[in-house]
Design a protein around this motif. Structure first.
Motif, PDB file in Angstrom:
ATOM      1  N   ALA A  65      35.269  41.491  43.628  1.00 26.52           N
ATOM      2  CA  ALA A  65      36.472  41.206  44.426  1.00 26.52           C
ATOM      3  C   ALA A  65      37.721  41.734  43.724  1.00 26.52           C
ATOM      4  O   ALA A  65      38.589  42.343  44.355  1.00 26.52           O
ATOM      5  N   ASP A  66      37.806  41.510  42.403  1.00 27.40           N
ATOM      6  CA  ASP A  66      38.944  42.029  41.643  1.00 27.40           C
ATOM      7  C   ASP A  66      38.972  43.553  41.672  1.00 27.40           C
ATOM      8  O   ASP A  66      40.031  44.167  41.806  1.00 27.40           O
ATOM      9  N   ALA A  67      37.792  44.160  41.550  1.00 34.59           N
ATOM     10  CA  ALA A  67      37.711  45.621  41.565  1.00 34.59           C
ATOM     11  C   ALA A  67      38.174  46.168  42.906  1.00 34.59           C
ATOM     12  O   ALA A  67      38.870  47.178  42.967  1.00 34.59           O
ATOM     13  N   ARG A  68      37.783  45.518  43.993  1.00 38.04           N
ATOM     14  CA  ARG A  68      38.174  45.997  45.321  1.00 38.04           C
ATOM     15  C   ARG A  68      39.688  45.948  45.517  1.00 38.04           C
ATOM     16  O   ARG A  68      40.254  46.777  46.218  1.00 38.04           O
ATOM     17  N   ILE A  69      40.342  45.000  44.865  1.00 40.82           N
ATOM     18  CA  ILE A  69      41.808  44.911  44.945  1.00 40.82           C
ATOM     19  C   ILE A  69      42.441  45.961  44.035  1.00 40.82           C
ATOM     20  O   ILE A  69      43.276  46.756  44.464  1.00 40.82           O
TER      21      ILE A  69
END
Length: 78
Positions: A65-69
């Motif tokens: 999720a952090d990577a997608r942001i």
């Protein structure tokens, strides 16, 4: 010219794990000048069982999720 294609896992964490292990190997075992390949193979062979027996885990602190942001431009829109 011969081309080879290798399929990688989507998260790519196997590559990170390999890089981490190579870094540990360098710091713990190959942190000095080694005269020849035979000596290096002997050193690595002696280091490897101890490293494997310790069975260290990797604490991933960067979630998908952090990577997608953070890496939004690199992720395709599904």
């Amino acid at each position: 010219m011969l081309c080879e294609f290798h399929i990688a896992v989507l998260a790519g964490s196997w590559l990170n794990m390999a890089e981490i292990e190579l870094s540990v190997l360098k710091r713990q075992c190959l942190d000095r000048r080694i005269a020849d390949i035979t000596t290096m193979q002997t050193e690595v062979a002696a280091w490897e069982p101890d490293r494997n027996n310790r069975a260290k885990n990797i604490d991933w602190q960067f979630s998908k999720a952090d990577a997608r942001i953070k890496l939004k431009r690199l992720y395709p829109k599904l």
